[in-house]
Design a protein around this motif. Sequence first.
Motif, PDB file in Angstrom:
ATOM      1  N   LEU A  19     -12.271   4.080  10.406  1.00 45.42           N
ATOM      2  CA  LEU A  19     -11.945   3.956   8.985  1.00 45.42           C
ATOM      3  C   LEU A  19     -11.748   5.333   8.359  1.00 45.42           C
ATOM      4  N   ALA A  20     -12.681   6.240   8.592  1.00 41.15           N
ATOM      5  CA  ALA A  20     -12.573   7.583   8.010  1.00 41.15           C
ATOM      6  C   ALA A  20     -11.309   8.283   8.508  1.00 41.15           C
ATOM      7  N   PHE A  21     -11.006   8.125   9.768  1.00 41.36           N
ATOM      8  CA  PHE A  21      -9.799   8.737  10.329  1.00 41.36           C
ATOM      9  C   PHE A  21      -8.544   8.171   9.674  1.00 41.36           C
ATOM     10  N   ALA A  22      -8.472   6.838   9.559  1.00 40.83           N
ATOM     11  CA  ALA A  22      -7.296   6.195   8.959  1.00 40.83           C
ATOM     12  C   ALA A  22      -7.137   6.621   7.503  1.00 40.83           C
ATOM     13  N   GLN A  23      -8.247   6.707   6.772  1.00 45.60           N
ATOM     14  CA  GLN A  23      -8.177   7.144   5.380  1.00 45.60           C
ATOM     15  C   GLN A  23      -7.668   8.579   5.287  1.00 45.60           C
ATOM     16  N   GLN A  24      -8.161   9.447   6.155  1.00 46.51           N
ATOM     17  CA  GLN A  24      -7.749  10.846   6.151  1.00 46.51           C
ATOM     18  C   GLN A  24      -6.270  10.978   6.528  1.00 46.51           C
ATOM     19  N   GLU A  25      -5.866  10.290   7.586  1.00 47.37           N
ATOM     20  CA  GLU A  25      -4.462  10.323   8.011  1.00 47.37           C
ATOM     21  C   GLU A  25      -3.553   9.840   6.897  1.00 47.37           C
ATOM     22  N   ASN A  26      -3.957   8.759   6.262  1.00 46.92           N
ATOM     23  CA  ASN A  26      -3.149   8.182   5.206  1.00 46.92           C
ATOM     24  C   ASN A  26      -3.012   9.141   4.023  1.00 46.92           C
ATOM     25  N   SER A  27      -4.106   9.771   3.643  1.00 42.45           N
ATOM     26  CA  SER A  27      -4.035  10.664   2.487  1.00 42.45           C
ATOM     27  C   SER A  27      -3.240  11.929   2.794  1.00 42.45           C
ATOM     28  N   GLU A  28      -3.268  12.388   4.023  1.00 44.35           N
ATOM     29  CA  GLU A  28      -2.523  13.593   4.383  1.00 44.35           C
ATOM     30  C   GLU A  28      -1.045  13.321   4.640  1.00 44.35           C
ATOM     31  N   PHE A  29      -0.752  12.147   5.167  1.00 44.05           N
ATOM     32  CA  PHE A  29       0.601  11.875   5.654  1.00 44.05           C
ATOM     33  C   PHE A  29       1.524  11.302   4.583  1.00 44.05           C
ATOM     34  N   HIS A  30       0.975  10.600   3.619  1.00 42.59           N
ATOM     35  CA  HIS A  30       1.799   9.920   2.621  1.00 42.59           C
ATOM     36  C   HIS A  30       1.329  10.207   1.206  1.00 42.59           C
ATOM     37  N   SER A  31       2.265  10.190   0.301  1.00 37.52           N
ATOM     38  CA  SER A  31       1.912  10.343  -1.112  1.00 37.52           C
ATOM     39  C   SER A  31       1.390   9.013  -1.639  1.00 37.52           C
ATOM     40  N   ARG A  32       0.746   9.054  -2.758  1.00 37.40           N
ATOM     41  CA  ARG A  32       0.202   7.833  -3.359  1.00 37.40           C
ATOM     42  C   ARG A  32       1.297   6.837  -3.748  1.00 37.40           C
ATOM     43  N   LYS A  33       2.499   7.320  -3.959  1.00 36.27           N
ATOM     44  CA  LYS A  33       3.590   6.437  -4.373  1.00 36.27           C
ATOM     45  C   LYS A  33       4.145   5.616  -3.217  1.00 36.27           C
ATOM     46  N   MET A  34       3.881   6.032  -2.006  1.00 43.04           N
ATOM     47  CA  MET A  34       4.403   5.313  -0.839  1.00 43.04           C
ATOM     48  C   MET A  34       3.390   4.273  -0.394  1.00 43.04           C
ATOM     49  N   SER A  35       3.877   3.238   0.269  1.00 40.29           N
ATOM     50  CA  SER A  35       2.935   2.257   0.804  1.00 40.29           C
ATOM     51  C   SER A  35       2.109   2.916   1.897  1.00 40.29           C
ATOM     52  N   THR A  36       0.925   2.427   2.081  1.00 42.12           N
ATOM     53  CA  THR A  36      -0.001   3.046   3.020  1.00 42.12           C
ATOM     54  C   THR A  36       0.534   3.036   4.449  1.00 42.12           C
ATOM     55  N   ALA A  37       0.338   4.127   5.131  1.00 47.59           N
ATOM     56  CA  ALA A  37       0.841   4.285   6.490  1.00 47.59           C
ATOM     57  C   ALA A  37       0.042   3.447   7.475  1.00 47.59           C
ATOM     58  N   LEU A  38      -1.217   3.272   7.232  1.00 54.38           N
ATOM     59  CA  LEU A  38      -2.106   2.600   8.180  1.00 54.38           C
ATOM     60  C   LEU A  38      -2.731   1.347   7.566  1.00 54.38           C
ATOM     61  N   HIS A  39      -1.926   0.609   6.811  1.00 59.43           N
ATOM     62  CA  HIS A  39      -2.469  -0.524   6.064  1.00 59.43           C
ATOM     63  C   HIS A  39      -3.148  -1.558   6.949  1.00 59.43           C
ATOM     64  N   SER A  40      -2.656  -1.789   8.149  1.00 57.37           N
ATOM     65  CA  SER A  40      -3.263  -2.796   9.024  1.00 57.37           C
ATOM     66  C   SER A  40      -4.680  -2.418   9.413  1.00 57.37           C
ATOM     67  N   ILE A  41      -4.919  -1.138   9.555  1.00 65.15           N
ATOM     68  CA  ILE A  41      -6.268  -0.682   9.897  1.00 65.15           C
ATOM     69  C   ILE A  41      -7.139  -0.636   8.646  1.00 65.15           C
ATOM     70  N   LEU A  42      -6.645  -0.025   7.593  1.00 60.26           N
ATOM     71  CA  LEU A  42      -7.433   0.118   6.368  1.00 60.26           C
ATOM     72  C   LEU A  42      -7.815  -1.238   5.773  1.00 60.26           C
ATOM     73  N   GLU A  43      -6.862  -2.162   5.726  1.00 62.31           N
ATOM     74  CA  GLU A  43      -7.138  -3.474   5.138  1.00 62.31           C
ATOM     75  C   GLU A  43      -8.101  -4.300   5.983  1.00 62.31           C
ATOM     76  N   ALA A  44      -8.194  -4.009   7.282  1.00 58.72           N
ATOM     77  CA  ALA A  44      -9.107  -4.748   8.152  1.00 58.72           C
ATOM     78  C   ALA A  44     -10.567  -4.559   7.736  1.00 58.72           C
ATOM     79  N   TYR A  45     -10.851  -3.500   7.027  1.00 56.57           N
ATOM     80  CA  TYR A  45     -12.210  -3.217   6.569  1.00 56.57           C
ATOM     81  C   TYR A  45     -12.520  -3.870   5.225  1.00 56.57           C
TER      82      TYR A  45
END
Length: 138
Positions: free
Chosen positions: A90-116
Amino acid sequence: MNDLIIENFNRLCQKFRAVNYAETGEDEMEPLYEELLGFLQRNAQHRQQLAQLLMDDIRRQRYGGRQGEVCFSDTAIGYCMRELRWPEILAFAQQENSEFHSRKMSTALHSILEAYDDEWPDAVFFRRFGGGRDALGG
């Protein structure tokens, strides 16, 4: 982590790589997801190393890994994490998502993040979580 575990992990990678995702529904993938989940559960004593292997796979996927280099889809990892809830993933996916995409874009790792989340939208696709083809009227 011993050689047999790494060998079995790589064998699972090969099974996943052999799938044509464009032609395969999630209900057809669930047995493979179950196999990965069972493997991770049976080898929980090696959680840190297995989590690292999964994170390395996510990185390859995010940063242009070529066909045949990536093992598991975000959905496969999300499926497993729905059950396992490993905080390091979870921490990794959150970090990757915040570094890789802006807040305006849909989440890059939504399947992992939403699983939690308490309510997982993808649950409807899988028998394990009360969904599946029967729940979808198929």
